[in-house]
Design an enzyme around this catalytic site. Sequence first.
Site, PDB file in Angstrom:
ATOM      1  N   HIS A  18       0.807  -1.212   0.000  1.00  0.00           N
ATOM      2  CA  HIS A  18       0.000   0.000   0.000  1.00  0.00           C
ATOM      3  C   HIS A  18       0.842   1.264   0.000  1.00  0.00           C
ATOM      4  CE1 HIS A  18      -3.607  -2.476   1.633  1.00  0.00           C
ATOM      5  NE2 HIS A  18      -3.527  -2.530   0.318  1.00  0.00           N
ATOM      6  N   HIS A  41      -9.179  -7.287  -7.495  1.00  0.00           N
ATOM      7  CA  HIS A  41      -9.527  -8.144  -6.350  1.00  0.00           C
ATOM      8  C   HIS A  41      -9.596  -7.234  -5.121  1.00  0.00           C
ATOM      9  CE1 HIS A  41      -7.710 -10.907  -9.290  1.00  0.00           C
ATOM     10  NE2 HIS A  41      -8.343 -11.903  -8.702  1.00  0.00           N
ATOM     11  N   SER A 102      -6.860  -1.234  -0.454  1.00  0.00           N
ATOM     12  CA  SER A 102      -6.424  -0.549  -1.676  1.00  0.00           C
ATOM     13  C   SER A 102      -7.516   0.271  -2.350  1.00  0.00           C
ATOM     14  CB  SER A 102      -5.836  -1.557  -2.657  1.00  0.00           C
ATOM     15  OG  SER A 102      -6.726  -2.623  -2.919  1.00  0.00           O
ATOM     16  N   GLU A 120     -14.958  -6.834  -7.006  1.00  0.00           N
ATOM     17  CA  GLU A 120     -14.916  -7.864  -5.968  1.00  0.00           C
ATOM     18  C   GLU A 120     -16.015  -8.886  -6.246  1.00  0.00           C
ATOM     19  OE1 GLU A 120     -14.206 -10.466  -3.399  1.00  0.00           O
ATOM     20  OE2 GLU A 120     -12.820  -8.765  -3.516  1.00  0.00           O
ATOM     21  N   ASP A 143     -15.399 -11.882 -12.122  1.00  0.00           N
ATOM     22  CA  ASP A 143     -14.211 -12.642 -11.771  1.00  0.00           C
ATOM     23  C   ASP A 143     -13.003 -11.727 -11.972  1.00  0.00           C
ATOM     24  OD1 ASP A 143     -12.706 -15.389 -11.533  1.00  0.00           O
ATOM     25  OD2 ASP A 143     -11.880 -14.371 -13.289  1.00  0.00           O
ATOM     26  N   GLY A 144     -12.111 -11.703 -10.992  1.00  0.00           N
ATOM     27  CA  GLY A 144     -11.010 -10.752 -11.049  1.00  0.00           C
ATOM     28  C   GLY A 144     -10.142 -10.901 -12.280  1.00  0.00           C
ATOM     29  N   ASP A 164      -4.299  -7.983  -7.009  1.00  0.00           N
ATOM     30  CA  ASP A 164      -3.911  -8.434  -5.665  1.00  0.00           C
ATOM     31  C   ASP A 164      -4.768  -9.642  -5.305  1.00  0.00           C
ATOM     32  OD1 ASP A 164      -3.091  -8.657  -3.059  1.00  0.00           O
ATOM     33  OD2 ASP A 164      -4.172  -6.894  -2.350  1.00  0.00           O
TER      34      ASP A 164
END
Length: 280
Positions: A18, A41, A102, A120, A143-144, A164
């Site tokens: 971060h 994500h 994030s 998400e 879906d990420g 991530d």
Amino acid sequence: MNYRHAFHAANFADVLKHAVLARILAHLRQKEAGFRVIDTHAGIGLYDLAGDEAGRTGEWRGGLGRVLDAALPAATSDFLAPWLAEVRAANAGPEIALYPGSPLIAAQMLRPQDTLVANELHPEDHATLAAVLGKDAKVMSLDGWTAVKSLLPPPERRGLLLIDPPFEQPGEFDRLARALTDAHRRFATGIQLLWYPLKDPQAVESFIDRVEATGIPRILRLEHWTRRVTPDGPLVAAGMLVVNPPWTLADDAKAALPGLTEALATGPGAGWRVGWVAGE
């Protein structure tokens, strides 16, 4: 391994991840033109450090907690300053009880001309994230890995892609390498920030070799470990690849990481790495 965000909020890995995120966003803000942040994500956005998940593991005490208690060298303190400013901005008073993930760090740092897309898939986490971000972001439930292809290139032609993943499924390193390649094909000038756990050094080196073989230029590798890595032990090491990093990031990280490593060390063998997978 299972790396769902809520159990590990503000741990040692979040500190560097971060801090780098905040520095990249500060760099993007230096130009007046708007930019887009895509977080594939995203998690829930805001974490109660005394809540069920973060409170159960207490990992934040070995990350954010150590940073707040440490007398840091100037280079380390300067490197962490943009991130710590956003951590404090997420709390109403001087006590740090909440930790921004994030997407919230990004939302707090964006200007009116900038855009955040936070993705998400987990239904409950998606609902929580939407409530946390409100009108400050477009919140999606793809879906990420699909989001990488669906959301690039951004109309602004400037921005950051943050990947991530939770590393809950086998094959995540393969997906990460494919995502980096797909993203570069669609958005070659964009910045990518890709996070990974470092539990199996051989798997990580295979991933790095695969990324290097793509021929994509300007990929910076950042890693840190709080003690010597053991395959059967807890997560004590993590890394990031940054595609098209801000031009000062490598030197700034080299200056900052010795002090950060000392603050976060939990045993023999703590260390760090800053190097180029591919240069210009």
